[in-house]
Design a protein around this motif. Sequence first.
Motif, mmCIF file in Angstrom:
data_model
loop_
_atom_site.group_PDB
_atom_site.id
_atom_site.type_symbol
_atom_site.label_atom_id
_atom_site.label_comp_id
_atom_site.label_asym_id
_atom_site.label_seq_id
_atom_site.Cartn_x
_atom_site.Cartn_y
_atom_site.Cartn_z
ATOM 1 N N GLU A 73 1.101 -1.295 -0.057
ATOM 2 C CA GLU A 73 0.137 -0.018 0.107
ATOM 3 C C GLU A 73 1.037 1.369 0.089
ATOM 4 O O GLU A 73 1.938 1.309 0.858
ATOM 5 N N VAL A 74 0.608 2.102 -0.780
ATOM 6 C CA VAL A 74 1.480 3.422 -0.837
ATOM 7 C C VAL A 74 0.861 4.603 -0.287
ATOM 8 O O VAL A 74 -0.318 5.050 -0.836
ATOM 9 N N THR A 75 1.667 5.221 0.675
ATOM 10 C CA THR A 75 1.032 6.558 1.106
ATOM 11 C C THR A 75 2.034 7.777 0.339
ATOM 12 O O THR A 75 3.247 7.641 0.429
ATOM 13 N N VAL A 76 1.493 8.504 -0.495
ATOM 14 C CA VAL A 76 2.362 9.484 -1.181
ATOM 15 C C VAL A 76 2.336 10.683 -0.638
ATOM 16 O O VAL A 76 1.160 11.338 -0.145
ATOM 17 N N CYS A 77 3.617 11.525 -0.435
ATOM 18 C CA CYS A 77 3.562 12.755 0.296
ATOM 19 C C CYS A 77 4.494 13.636 -0.610
ATOM 20 O O CYS A 77 5.424 13.165 -1.274
ATOM 21 N N ALA A 78 4.141 15.108 -0.817
ATOM 22 C CA ALA A 78 4.801 15.687 -1.562
ATOM 23 C C ALA A 78 6.044 16.488 -1.025
ATOM 24 O O ALA A 78 6.653 17.307 -1.578
ATOM 25 N N SER A 79 6.148 16.464 0.416
ATOM 26 C CA SER A 79 7.171 17.369 1.069
ATOM 27 C C SER A 79 7.503 16.483 2.569
ATOM 28 O O SER A 79 6.883 15.571 2.891
ATOM 29 N N GLY A 80 8.511 16.986 3.230
ATOM 30 C CA GLY A 80 8.767 16.503 4.389
ATOM 31 C C GLY A 80 7.756 16.674 5.415
ATOM 32 O O GLY A 80 7.395 15.713 6.211
ATOM 33 N N SER A 81 7.179 17.793 5.455
ATOM 34 C CA SER A 81 6.418 18.270 6.486
ATOM 35 C C SER A 81 5.070 17.559 6.149
ATOM 36 O O SER A 81 4.436 16.935 7.320
ATOM 37 N N GLU A 82 4.567 17.203 4.870
ATOM 38 C CA GLU A 82 3.643 16.250 4.812
ATOM 39 C C GLU A 82 3.528 14.739 5.344
ATOM 40 O O GLU A 82 2.803 14.309 5.855
ATOM 41 N N ALA A 83 4.868 14.465 4.930
ATOM 42 C CA ALA A 83 5.339 13.064 5.466
ATOM 43 C C ALA A 83 5.276 13.000 6.879
ATOM 44 O O ALA A 83 4.515 11.935 7.711
ATOM 45 N N LEU A 84 5.688 13.979 7.503
ATOM 46 C CA LEU A 84 5.629 14.076 9.245
ATOM 47 C C LEU A 84 3.989 14.019 9.778
ATOM 48 O O LEU A 84 3.930 13.444 10.676
ATOM 49 N N SER A 85 3.367 14.693 8.905
ATOM 50 C CA SER A 85 1.850 14.879 9.333
ATOM 51 C C SER A 85 1.182 13.543 8.873
ATOM 52 O O SER A 85 0.438 13.150 9.834
#
Length: 729
Positions: free
Chosen positions: A485-497
């Motif tokens: 399953e893939v969770t995509v994020c466009a930035s470091g802060s999005e990843a952290l959230s």
Amino acid sequence: MSLAQKLAQERRARLAAERMLELKQAELSSANRKLGRHAMALTKRIGETQAEVETVRGENEKVKSDLTVANAKIEVAERRLWHSIQTIQDGFAFFDGDSRLISANTAYLSVFEGLDEVAPGISYSRILELLTSEGIVDLGAENASEWCCRMQRRWSRANPPPEVIQLWNGQYIRLIDQRGSGGDVVSLALNITASVRHEAELQAARDRAEAANRAKSAFLANMSHEIRTPMNGIVGMTELLSETPMDEEQRLYVNTIRNSGEALLVIINDVLDYSKIEADKLILHPEQFDLERCILEVAMLLQPSVRDKGLTLLMDYDLFLPTLFVGDPGRVRQVLTNLVGNAVKFTTEGHVLIRVTGVPHPDQQHCDIHIAIEDTGIGIEADKIGHIFGEFNQVEDERNRQFEGTGLGLAITKRLITMMGGTVWVESELGQGSCFGFRISLPTAEGPQPVPPDLDGRLKNVMVVEDLAVNRAILEKQLSRMGAEVTVCASGSEALSKLDASIDLILCDHDLPDMDGLELATTLKDRGWADLPLVIMSANPGVIHANAARQLIDGVLQKPIPRAELYSRLIALGSAALSPEPTAEPEHEALVEGGRLMRVLAAEDNRTNQLILRKMVKDLNIELRFAGNGIEAVEAYHDFAPDLIFMDISMPKMDGKQATAEIRRQEVETGHHVPIVALTAHAMAGDDQGILSAGLDHYLTKPLHKKLIHQMILDHRPDGTAPITPETD
Ligand code: ADP
């Protein structure tokens, strides 16, 4: 009977007779009247008939005179026609349905001069006999009876095909025979001697021109080849010279020499290739090769310019497409270098994406491969697109003039792809970008093809942190095909959230808009996520290896990421996630202080190149040894146990390919693989085929570049060896 009675009887009889007479007279006059009317009608009809007869007679007279005129005209026409037929230089004859000559013009008969037999009435077969027996026709290698039979068969056909014969005097005659509806044949014998001679002269002139062109191209090819070797020395030396103490002016001069030298080398290489194609000296050398690796090598070769320009170079290789094919890897690489090189050259910001898709043939032995190179560059105007594949053609405008080039790259690309039986295309929008692509069909090679592994629940949820949407999409597609399953994020802060306990692995781009990959790793550690595996993707892994925060992460993947690399990394991380006591990551050991020096072997016969290489690595903390030929290289492989080998390809005694093959053979016993980097004069020239199939891992073209040599060494520094540069600490 009384008299009175008699008288009365007589009177009655007379009266009856008178009445009868009267009746008959009336009948008579009626008959007369009828007769009169009839006679009148007859007279009228006779009159009419007489008039008709007059008319017909008149008409007859006219027809008769017309006929006379017509006959006269026909006679004139016939005379003129025959005169014309006589006047023409070509032969003309009529034959009847029994193939007997009715008539022929002088030109036709002149061929048979002195043979009185050739006159109206003679049969066509006899004419053929006379042509051969009298030696009128030049039979070449054919014998007389064969020739007559062949010509007779031709004559008998409903529509005899045209035939060219040569006469004893060297004249060429084209026979054209036309059969009419009644079986008559009109025969034309055209004298085509002048045009045959002209054609032969033209052909000879063309052959001479082509031979001259080939000679010119061969000369150019030789010259380019000869110029290239000293040029490599000049460029290499200026690179070294530029690192010595110099004042500003001297530096400017040296840089100008180097840049001009490099530009000249590019031109020479293009001219060399084009000349080879033109001189028919270019042949494809099909062999088994790894297409994905080939593309990655091109990507690596171009990585320095990609990095300098701040672009991103991506590859999307169809997950289910095999990688091993049979083709000419050198030429495929050349085409890719041209197209990807152009994409990088004409793009100032954004990305270049190499998309590889393919469809297997129903026979399962071939694949139709599509390779498209998309860029977000300057694009091409619609009316210029048509001409960029021509020789020396460039889009001439303000924006374009700032880019260097010979305008030969696409012409060579097109010729090469055509030689491979494929097609090239381009789509472009001005200001938006271009997409160049080609389609080739290649046989699939036997051998292990990388198959997307099933993660089998080992990595259930992978977080992809990547600011570039297209790369997010590629990774999401690849990972979900493997069952994650893939969770995509466009930035470091999005990843952290978005981070939660379900995430098993973070795959993170190093250059994110808000923080880099190592900063994200540091933040994660600070927030208590130190155990969560994190792999960084970067086009420049050396930078990460050189950073102390490197120990916080679980690996670095070089962009563009080879599929096999991604698969094995994920499988390894997946297995580690299941294992209760994870084994130490070997990369961590690389950071241990001290250790032995990394051993680098360079097999190079040319003294100048040896000197250049030695100077280029003089600041690195490595142990460098040279081998002067292939045999020495194999010996040094034993005695020196190098961690990395730079291998020149053309060397005396044993060339680089043979030496590599020998080393690979010996490695089967040791089970240890030493990375070997080919160093070759012109990567794309046809004489370099087989380099990769000989077992070389990478490819660097001359002139050598310090940056690339350093990068290679840094990328292959084994664990437990001393840091190569002070920053590596
Ligand atoms: P060169 O790049 O040496 O000029 P090429 O034959 O490779 O010659 O290309 C011909 C021309 O096509 C280039 O000069 C450029 O005008 C145009 N061109 C090629 N690729 C691209 C691209 N990706 N984007 C925009 N223009 C391009």
